[in-house]
Design a protein around this motif. Structure first.
Motif, PDB file in Angstrom:
ATOM      1  N   LEU A   1       0.827  -1.206   0.000  1.00 33.86           N
ATOM      2  CA  LEU A   1       0.000   0.000   0.000  1.00 33.86           C
ATOM      3  C   LEU A   1       0.861   1.257   0.000  1.00 33.86           C
TER       4      LEU A   1
ATOM      5  N   ALA B   1       1.413   2.966  -3.217  1.00 32.85           N
ATOM      6  CA  ALA B   1       0.218   3.294  -3.990  1.00 32.85           C
ATOM      7  C   ALA B   1      -0.240   4.732  -3.788  1.00 32.85           C
ATOM      8  N   GLY B   2       0.673   5.629  -3.482  1.00 31.43           N
ATOM      9  CA  GLY B   2       0.304   7.051  -3.465  1.00 31.43           C
ATOM     10  C   GLY B   2      -0.053   7.566  -2.104  1.00 31.43           C
ATOM     11  N   LEU B   3      -1.155   7.060  -1.542  1.00 25.22           N
ATOM     12  CA  LEU B   3      -1.589   7.567  -0.257  1.00 25.22           C
ATOM     13  C   LEU B   3      -1.075   6.653   0.850  1.00 25.22           C
ATOM     14  N   PRO B   4      -0.753   7.217   1.997  1.00 23.88           N
ATOM     15  CA  PRO B   4      -0.447   6.338   3.137  1.00 23.88           C
ATOM     16  C   PRO B   4      -1.715   5.597   3.544  1.00 23.88           C
ATOM     17  N   PRO B   5      -1.610   4.331   3.865  1.00 24.65           N
ATOM     18  CA  PRO B   5      -2.820   3.529   4.119  1.00 24.65           C
ATOM     19  C   PRO B   5      -3.476   3.871   5.448  1.00 24.65           C
ATOM     20  N   THR B   6      -4.796   3.775   5.480  1.00 24.64           N
ATOM     21  CA  THR B   6      -5.499   3.921   6.748  1.00 24.64           C
ATOM     22  C   THR B   6      -5.507   2.562   7.447  1.00 24.64           C
ATOM     23  N   PRO B   7      -5.736   2.564   8.745  1.00 20.75           N
ATOM     24  CA  PRO B   7      -5.791   1.279   9.468  1.00 20.75           C
ATOM     25  C   PRO B   7      -6.827   0.336   8.851  1.00 20.75           C
TER      26      PRO B   7
ATOM     27  N   GLU C   1      -7.777   0.184   5.735  1.00 19.56           N
ATOM     28  CA  GLU C   1      -7.270  -0.385   4.489  1.00 19.56           C
ATOM     29  C   GLU C   1      -6.295  -1.519   4.765  1.00 19.56           C
TER      30      GLU C   1
ATOM     31  N   PHE D   1     -11.736 -28.232   9.669  1.00 27.56           N
ATOM     32  CA  PHE D   1     -11.670 -28.541   8.240  1.00 27.56           C
ATOM     33  C   PHE D   1     -12.647 -27.697   7.431  1.00 27.56           C
ATOM     34  N   GLN D   2     -13.648 -27.115   8.096  1.00 31.37           N
ATOM     35  CA  GLN D   2     -14.599 -26.292   7.357  1.00 31.37           C
ATOM     36  C   GLN D   2     -13.953 -24.970   6.968  1.00 31.37           C
TER      37      GLN D   2
ATOM     38  N   ASP E   1     -15.419 -22.166   6.748  1.00 33.08           N
ATOM     39  CA  ASP E   1     -15.917 -21.016   7.498  1.00 33.08           C
ATOM     40  C   ASP E   1     -15.606 -21.117   8.993  1.00 33.08           C
TER      41      ASP E   1
END
Lengths: 247, 647, 410
Positions: free
Chosen positions: C101, C104-110, C112, C188-189, C191
Motif C-alpha cells: 500500500l 500506492a500514493g496515499l499512506p494507508p489507513t488502518p 485499508e 476442516f470447514q 468457514d
C-alpha cells in the motif's frame, strides 16, 4: 449422649430388588458396634450409603454435632468430614512404599494445590513412623506395599485409616484371613479405637464379635431385625430363624 | 380435473378457426403464394393456420418441408414443390406427395423462412405430432412441450386431448394441458380453476409452472404503481436492508451513488498536487477522518462529484416506497398460485420428513451393522478392539477380491458374505489367541495393542491394494431406488442393508438366547471363574465370541463396501462412530446398541437437514452431542443398574 | 525445585545436563555457527523432535502417572500452534500489505491495512473479512496468552464434563478421541475462521526478524525448544516427586480408594489434564513455527495415538522414558518414511521401508505391549539391577481385582 451418626429411614432399590428397606441406625461418638447379618442382608450396601458410594432412594444420613447431611456429599467430602472405611479386601497402593501410603493418608489439606506445595517435615516422618510401629510395620517403611503379605497389607490399611484420624470408622470383616494372634491384636486395637471414636464393625465371625463385647445390630433383608448385646440378640427367635438357625 | 378439461376443450373448440375449408394444401399454397414468398411473422399466421386446419394429410409434410427450408417454387410456373437435394439439383415432389421429376438448382427458388416464421410453423406442427399415430412420437411431442412450454401449445394440446386413445398419454396430455392453462389461458377464472385442480400435487412440473407466476421484481417508487400486481410493500430496514434499498434507488437513477472507500481513494490520488490534497498533506492521509476532510474540500472546490452523505441517503430512502411487484398482472392467479404453493410446501415438508426418516433409518442400520460386532467384543467381553474398523475394511476387500474371481455380481456377493465372515473370523480368532488373550483385564493396553494391529493392517492393505479406491459393485437388482413420489425415495442397497441389520439382530439374539454357545458366553461374561468350574472352557468361549464379533464386522464390511469406497481407511471412518454407538447405547446390551445406532443416525441426519451444506459440521455437532449425552447418561441409553453393573 | 526433590531425582540433573550438552553440540555443528555439519533442515527436525519430547512428557504425566490415556492431546498441541500461527501469519501479512500500500500514493489507513490483510489471508477460502477470532491476532502478547488460555480452557471444560460424570478407562480415551475428531472436523470447514484445510502457512518467517536467515532462526527455535523441554522436565519431575505424585499414581491404581482417603479425585485429574494440556500447547506453539505450516490434519486422532505409542515404547511412568520414546520412534519413523533407509532385498521381494515401516511399527508396538510393558526405559532398570515389586498384574497397571471392579462399573 447425642449420636454421631444418625441414619433414618433409608431405602435403596437395585432393579426392583430392595437392598435396604427403611433402615434406621444410630451410633454415639465413642462407641463400638458390630453389625451382623446373613449374606444379602444389606451390610455392605449400608456402608456404601454412609460413605457416599451409593445414593439411597429415600431417607437421610446425618453426621456430627452439626448434623451434616452426608447424602449430598461426594465420597471424598464424606471422608474429609471424618468417616473412614476399611474394605474387606486390603486395598493399599501396591506400587508405592509403606511410608508413601501412610504419608498420603496423613490428615492434611487434600486440595491439589496445597498437596502440590506440601513437603514432609520431621513431625510428619515421626508420625508415620509412630503409625507404622503401631501396626507392626516399622521395619517395612521403605518397602513397596505390593511386597507385603496379605496380613501386613491389612495392617497397613488400618494404619492408613488411623492416619486419617476419622471420627467414625467403618470396618468390613477385619479379621478375614488373619492368624489367631493377628485377630487378638485387631480386637485390642478396635476396642482401643472405640474409646475415642465411633467404630462400626461388619463381621461374619461370631467368635470375633463375641470378643469385641459390644452392642450388636442384626440386619436382615435390608432392615434392622434386632439390636442389643450379643447374648440378647442370639436369644431373639427371629434372629435364630433367619441367621443363626441356618448355621 | 375432468370438468376443467371438458370446459377447456369446449373453449378451445370455439376459439379454433370456425370452418374447415375443403381446400388441399396445394391449393392453399397457390392461393397465398405472394404471402408465402415474402413471409414474415406478422402476416403469415393465417396461412399457416389454414394449412394446419386444412385436414389435408399432406399438410404436415408441407409444413415440415417449409420449416426445413425444403419448400420451393419453380421459377418458370410458380408451382410449389417439396425439394430433395441431389447432385444435379433437386428431386421434386408436389405438395400432394407425388413425385414430379427433377430440376436444376437454377430453376428453383428455395424458400428460406426466418426464425419467427419457423417458430410459427413448429407450433402448427405440434398438433400433427400430438395426433401422430405413433404413441412414442406423441409422447416425445409432450416432452418437448413440457420442456419449453409456449402459450401457442395450449390450443392444439387441448384439441388433441379429445382424440387421444392411449390412457397413459391421455393422462399426461391432460396434466400438461392444465399446466399450460394455469400459465397461459386468457381467462383468469379458468387459470385459478386449473391451479386449484392440482390440490397439493407434488410434481416438480407443477412447481415449475407455479413459480414463474410468483416471480417478482423489486422497484422503488414515490407512490404505489398503478395497476401493478403488488406482492408486498417493503419496509426499509426490516424487510429490505437500508443498503439494498439505497442501491435500488441508485440503480433506478433516483439518487446519486454513495462514495466507496476505493472511489474516495482514487479521487484523492487523482487530485493530489504537490504533496497535498484539498488542503490536507498526503502524509496525513493515513486516517479516515483526514481523508473525509480532504474529499469534502475537493467537493466544495467542485473538483469531484458530490457523493451522497448519510443524511441524504436517509432522506432519499424516506422519500420512496419499495415494492415487490409480480410479473403476473392478475391478482387472483397469484393468490391462487401462492395458496397452491403453500399447500405443496406443507406436503413436501411432510414428505421430506418421511424421506429424512428413511435416510436416518438407513444410516442407523449402517451404524448398527458396523457396531454390532463391536457390541459383542466390547459389550460382552469388555475387550476394546481398535482394529474393529480394519476388520470391516478386511471384509470389504474380501468382497472385492471375490468379485475379481467370480464375475457374476449376484453370485459373487452371495459368496463374498460367508467368505468375509470366514476371513475376519479367522483374523479375529488369531488376534485373540496371539494378543488379546494376554491382555485381559488391561483394557488400556488392549486398546493400544489392537491399535498397533490396526495400523499394520491398514498399511498392509495399502501395500496390497494401493491407495486408490477399489469398486465393490452391487448386483443389478440392487441398483436403483424405490421411489414413492418426487420427494420420498430410498435406494435398494440401503433397504438391503436395513434387512441385513435386522437379520444380524435376529442372529445375535438367537445365538445369545437360544444356543449353548450363547448360554456359555453369558455365563463367562458374568462370572468367568464360576463358569470355568462348571466345565465351560472360558478360553474357547472368549475365542469364539471374539471370532463372532470380528466375523460380523467382515460381513458389515461387504455391505458398507457396496455403497462406500473401499480404501484402506474405510475402517477408521467407522471406528469412532461404532464406539460411540456402543457407548451411547449402553454397553453389554444389544438393544442398547440398536437404540444408540438409531439415536446417532437420526441425530446426524437431523443436523444435516438443519445445515445441509455442511456434513463436516454435522459430524462435529454430533460428537459434541455425544460428549454431552454421556454427561447425563454415563452408562448409555439402556444401562445395567445395581449390582449387575458392579455397583 | 527444592534440593530435597533433586536429590531424590538424580535423573533430572542427568537429563538437564544431557540436554544442555546436546544443545551446545547441535549449535556448534549447525550451519549458523559455520561448522555446517548439521543442515538447517535437520536442525529444524531436531528442534521439532524436542517439542515432541515435551508433548510426550505431558502424555507421560497424564497417562503414565495419572492413568488417563488421553487420545486428545494433539488437539491441544495443534491449538497452541494455531494460536501462535495466527500472530505469525497476521503480522507477516501486515508487513507485506503495508509495503504494497505504501507504493500506492496515499499512506494507508488502518482500515485499508486490515482489509488488505483479511483478503490476503482469507482469499484462499473465498472470504475477505477477518473473523472475530482474529481480533487479537495483531498482538503478540495477546496471542501468546491465548496459546495457554485456549487449550487450557478447552481442557478445563472438557475435563470437567468428563471427570464429573466419572467417565474412566477406555471410555475416557474414546471420548478424548471424539473430542479431537470433532475439533479437527470443525477446523476442516472453510468457514471455521482458520482457513479450513489450507491451514496456516508461512509460519517459518518470523515478522520483525526478516534480516535473520533461516539458519539462525532454526537454531533460535532449537534453543527455545530445548529450554522449554528442560523447564517442562523439571516441572514434571517436581510435580510427580512429592505427595502430589503419590496421589496421582494412587488414582491411577485405585481411584475409589483414593476417594475414601478424602482426596477429590476429579479435581486432581482435572488439574493434571489441564496442566498437561497447557504444556502440550506450548510445545505446539514452538513446533509449528519450525514446521512452517499447520492444518487440521495435524490433529487427526491417529496423531494422539502415535503419541501414546512413543510413551509406551519409551516406558510409561518414568519421565525420561517418554523422552526417549519420542526421540527414538519419531526419528526412526522419519528415517524410514523419508526414504533414507536402504531397501531390504530378500531375493524374492524387495522390502521398501516407506511401505513397510508402518507395519513394522504397528507390530513392534504390539510386541512391546505384550512382552516389554516397561518399554525402553525398562532397560535402565536391568542395567541398574532394579526389579519391580513382586506382585500380581502388570508392572504399572492397576491390580487385577480393582480394575475388574472399575470396569464393571461403567
Amino acid at each position: 449422649m447425642s449420636a454421631l451418626l444418625e441414619v433414618s429411614g433409608i431405602s435403596v432399590t437395585f432393579d426392583g430388588f430392595r437392598a435396604i428397606n427403611n433402615l434406621s441406625f444410630e451410633i454415639g461418638p465413642a462407641e463400638l458396634r458390630a453389625v451382623i447379618g446373613p449374606n444379602g442382608a444389606g451390610k455392605t450396601t449400608f456402608m456404601d450409603i454412609v460413605t457416599g458410594k451409593t445414593r439411597p432412594d429415600s431417607g437421610k444420613v446425618l453426621f456430627g454435632e452439626r448434623s451434616v447431611n452426608l447424602l449430598g456429599m461426594t465420597e471424598a467430602q464424606i471422608a474429609r468430614a471424618g468417616v473412614g472405611r476399611k474394605f474387606q479386601r486390603p486395598t493399599v497402593f501396591e506400587d508405592q512404599s509403606v511410608a508413601e501410603n501412610l504419608m498420603m493418608a496423613l490428615k492434611a489439606d487434600r486440595g491439589p494445590f496445597a498437596v502440590l506445595r506440601w513437603r514432609p517435615r520431621p513431625e510428619h516422618h515421626a508420625r508415620v513412623a509412630e503409625l507404622a510401629s503401631e501396626v507392626g510395620l516399622a521395619d517395612h517403611l521403605p518397602r513397596k506395599a505390593g511386597e507385603l503379605s496379605h496380613g501386613q497389607k491389612q495392617w497397613l490399611e488400618i494404619g492408613m485409616l488411623l492416619a486419617q484420624e476419622p471420627r467414625l470408622l467403618l470396618v468390613d470383616e477385619p479379621a478375614a484371613g488373619m492368624t489367631l494372634a493377628e485377630r487378638e491384636h485387631t480386637t485390642r486395637l478396635l476396642v482401643d479405637l472405640a474409646k475415642t471414636r465411633a467404630v462400626v464393625v461388619v463381621e461374619h465371625d461370631m467368635d470375633f464379635v463375641r470378643r469385641l463385647a459390644c452392642k450388636v445390630t442384626v440386619l436382615h433383608e435390608g432392615a434392622v431385625l434386632a439390636e442389643g448385646s450379643l447374648d440378647h440378640v442370639t436369644r431373639n427367635p427371629a434372629v435364630i430363624e433367619v441367621y443363626l438357625g441356618r448355621g | 380435473m375432468r370438468q376443467i378439461l371438458m370446459m377447456l376443450v369446449a373453449v378451445i373448440l370455439f376459439t379454433a378457426p370456425a370452418a374447415l375449408r375443403a381446400e388441399t394444401a396445394a391449393e392453399l399454397l397457390t392461393e397465398n403464394r405472394a404471402l408465402i414468398e415474402k413471409s414474415s411473422r406478422q402476416s403469415i399466421g393465417p396461412v399457416i393456420g389454414a394449412l394446419a386446419a386444412s385436414g389435408d394429410p399432406a399438410a404436415q409434410a408441407v409444413l415440415e418441408a417449409w420449416a426445413d427450408k425444403r419448400l420451393g417454387l419453380r421459377k418458370s410456373d410458380g408451382a410449389f414443390f417439396l425439394l430433395t437435394e441431389t447432385p444435379e439439383g433437386f428431386a421434386l415432389t408436389d405438395p400432394a406427395g407425388t413425385p414430379a421429376g427433377s430440376a436444376a438448382k437454377a430453376e428453383i427458388t428455395a424458400l428460406k423462412p426466418n426464425s419467427g416464421v419457423r417458430g410459427l410453423i413448429a407450433t402448427a406442427l405440434v398438433q400433427f405430432q400430438l395426433s401422430d399415430p405413433d404413441p412414442a412420437k406423441r409422447a416425445a411431442a409432450l416432452a418437448s412441450i413440457a420442456r419449453d412450454p409456449l402459450p401457442d401449445h395450449l390450443e392444439p394440446l387441448a384439441a388433441s386431448l379429445a382424440r387421444e386413445t392411449d390412457p397413459a398419454i391421455t393422462a399426461r396430455k391432460a396434466r400438461l394441458a392444465s399446466l399450460l392453462t394455469l400459465r397461459f389461458h386468457p381467462d383468469s377464472a379458468t387459470r385459478v380453476a386449473a391451479i386449484d385442480s392440482f390440490g397439493a400435487d407434488l410434481g416438480l412440473d407443477l412447481r415449475g409452472a407455479l413459480n414463474p407466476l410468483l416471480a417478482t421484481t423489486r422497484i422503488a417508487a414515490t407512490a404505489a404503481p398503478e395497476g401493478a400486481n403488488i406482492a408486498a410493500e417493503l419496509e426499509p430496514g426490516s424487510d429490505i436492508a437500508l443498503e439494498a434499498a439505497y442501491d435500488l434507488l441508485v440503480a433506478a437513477g433516483r439518487a446519486p451513488a454513495r462514495l466507496t472507500l476505493a472511489d474516495q481513494r482514487a479521487a484523492l490520488l487523482a487530485h493530489a498536487q504537490g504533496g497535498s490534497v484539498g488542503g490536507v498533506a498526503v502524509a496525513d492521509l493515513a486516517d479516515q477522518a483526514a481523508r473525509d476532510r480532504a474529499y469534502t474540500a475537493l467537493e466544495q472546490a467542485g473538483l469531484v462529484p458530490t457523493a451522497a452523505t448519510e443524511d441524504e441517503v436517509t432522506a432519499a430512502i424516506a422519500a420512496h416506497r419499495f415494492f415487490d411487484v409480480y410479473a403476473e398482472p392478475d391478482p387472483a392467479v397469484t393468490t391462487a398460485a401462492q395458496a397452491a404453493l403453500a399447500r405443496i410446501s406443507l406436503k413436501v415438508g411432510a414428505m421430506q420428513a418421511a424421506d429424512l426418516s428413511l435416510d436416518a433409518l438407513s444410516l442407523a442400520s449402517i451404524y448398527f451393522l458396523a457396531a454390532i460386532g463391536l457390541a459383542i467384543t466390547f459389550g460382552v467381553m469388555r475387550v476394546i478392539n481398535m482394529a474393529h474398523g480394519d476388520f470391516i475394511m478386511l471384509g470389504a476387500y474380501t468382497g472385492y477380491v471375490t468379485q475379481q474371481i467370480i464375475p457374476d455380481y449376484t453370485t459373487s456377493i452371495l459368496v463374498a458374505l460367508p467368505m468375509a465372515f470366514a476371513v475376519t473370523f479367522a483374523a479375529g480368532v488369531a488376534m485373540e489367541r496371539l494378543v488379546i488373550r494376554h491382555l485381559y483385564r488391561r483394557p488400556l493396553e488392549t486398546l493400544l495393542a489392537t491399535f498397533g494391529i490396526s495400523i499394520a493392517l491398514q498399511q498392509l492393505a495399502k501395500n496390497i491394494f494401493g491407495t486408490q479406491a477399489r469398486p465393490l459393485t452391487s448386483p443389478a437388482w440392487l441398483d436403483g431406488a424405490w421411489v414413492l413420489n418426487d420427494v420420498v425415495s430410498i435406494s435398494y442397497i440401503r433397504i438391503a442393508i436395513f434387512v441385513l441389520a435386522l437379520m444380524f439382530l435376529g442372529l445375535f439374539l438367537f445365538i445369545m438366547k437360544r444356543t449353548r454357545l450363547g448360554l456359555e458366553v453369558r455365563a463367562v461374561t458374568q462370572n468367568p471363574g464360576m463358569a470355568a468350574s462348571m466345565g465351560i472352557n472360558p478360553d474357547r468361549i472368549n475365542m469364539l465370541t471374539f471370532g463372532l464379533g470380528s466375523g460380523i464386522a467382515g460381513v458389515a464390511g461387504v455391505a458398507i463396501g457396496l455403497f462406500a469406497k473401499v480404501t484402506s481407511e474405510l475402517g477408521s471412518d467407522y471406528i469412532v462412530q461404532s464406539f460411540m454407538t456402543v457407548v451411547v447405547g449402553g454397553v453389554g446390551n444389544i438393544w442398547g446398541t440398536l437404540a444408540g445406532a438409531t439415536l446417532i443416525g437420526f441425530f446426524q441426519k437431523g443436523i444435516e437437514w438443519l445445515n445441509p451444506s455442511n456434513t463436516l459440521a454435522a459430524q462435529t455437532y454430533m460428537i459434541l452431542f455425544i460428549i454431552l449425552f454421556i454427561q447425563f447418561r454415563p452408562r448409555g441409553i439402556i444401562a445395567l443398574k445395581g449390582r449387575a453393573a458392579g455397583d | 525445585m527444592t534440593p530435597g526433590s533433586l536429590s531424590r531425582n538424580p535423573s533430572v540433573l542427568i537429563f538437564l545436563a544431557t540436554l544442555a550438552l546436546f544443545t551446545l553440540a547441535v549449535t556448534f555443528l549447525s550451519e549458523a555457527a559455520g561448522a555446517g555439519l548439521i543442515s538447517t533442515s535437520f536442525v529444524k527436525t531436531l528442534g521439532k523432535t524436542l517439542c515432541l519430547c515435551l508433548i510426550a512428557l505431558a502424555m507421560d504425566l497424564i497417562w503414565g502417572f495419572a492413568g488417563i490415556l488421553s487420545l486428545g492431546h494433539f488437539a491441544f498441541f495443534a491449538l497452541g500452534g494455531y494460536m501462535i500461527g495466527m500472530w505469525l501469519m497476521y503480522a507477516r501479512t501486515e508487513v507485506i500489505v503495508v509495503e504494497a500500500l505504501a507504493g500506492a500514493g496515499l499512506p494507508p489507513t488502518p482500515q485499508e491495512i486490515r482489509d488488505g490483510i483479511a483478503s490476503q489471508i482469507f482469499g484462499v477460502v473465498g472470504g475477505s473479512d477477518l473473523p472475530a477470532i482474529w481480533a487479537f491476532a495483531g498482538s503478540l502478547p495477546a496471542q501468546l496468552a491465548l496459546v495457554v488460555l485456549v487449550p487450557g480452557t478447552l481442557a478445563l471444560v472438557f475435563g470437567w464434563l468428563a471427570f464429573r460424570s466419572r467417565v474412566t478407562g477406555v471410555y475416557l480415551s474414546i471420548l478424548t478421541q471424539a473430542m479431537t475428531l470433532a475439533l479437527a472436523l470443525y477446523l476442516f470447514q472453510n468457514d471455521s475462521g482458520l482457513r479450513g484445510n489450507n491451514g496456516l502457512s508461512g509460519l517459518q518467517n518470523i515478522p520483525g526478524a526478516e534480516a535473520v536467515g533461516q539458519d539462525w532462526l532454526s537454531v533460535w527455535f532449537f534453543w527455545a525448544s530445548a529450554a522449554a523441554l528442560g523447564l517442562g522436565y523439571a516441572l514434571a519431575a517436581w510435580v510427580v516427586s512429592g505427595k502430589f505424585g503419590s496421589v496421582i499414581r494412587a488414582i491411577r491404581d485405585d481411584e475409589a480408594r483414593v476417594r475414601f482417603l478424602g482426596y477429590p479425585v476429579e479435581v486432581y485429574k482435572l488439574t493434571v489434564f489441564t496442566l498437561t494440556a497447557v504444556i502440550t500447547a506450548i510445545a505446539g506453539a514452538l513446533y509449528y513455527p519450525q514446521a512452517g505450516i499447520i492444518n487440521p490434519a495435524e490433529m487427526a486422532p491417529i496423531a494422539s495415538i502415535y503419541l501414546a505409542v512413543w510413551v509406551a515404547i519409551g516406558g510409561r511412568g518414568r519421565l525420561y522414558g517418554a523422552v526417549i520414546g519420542a526421540v527414538f520412534v519419531s526419528l526412526l519413523s522419519s528415517w524410514f518414511t523419508g526414504g533414507r533407509a536402504p531397501d531390504l532385498n530378500l531375493g524374492f521381494y524387495t522390502v521398501k521401508w516407506v511401505d513397510w515401516w508402518q507395519i513394522v511399527l504397528g507390530l513392534s508396538f504390539v510386541l512391546v505391549t505384550l512382552y516389554a510393558p516397561r518399554g525402553i526405559g525398562g532397560l535402565f532398570d536391568l542395567i541398574a539391577g532394579l526389579r519391580a515389586p513382586d506382585r500380581r498384574g502388570a508392572a504399572l497397571g492397576p491390580g487385577d481385582g480393582a480394575l475388574r471392579e472399575q470396569e464393571a462399573k461403567e
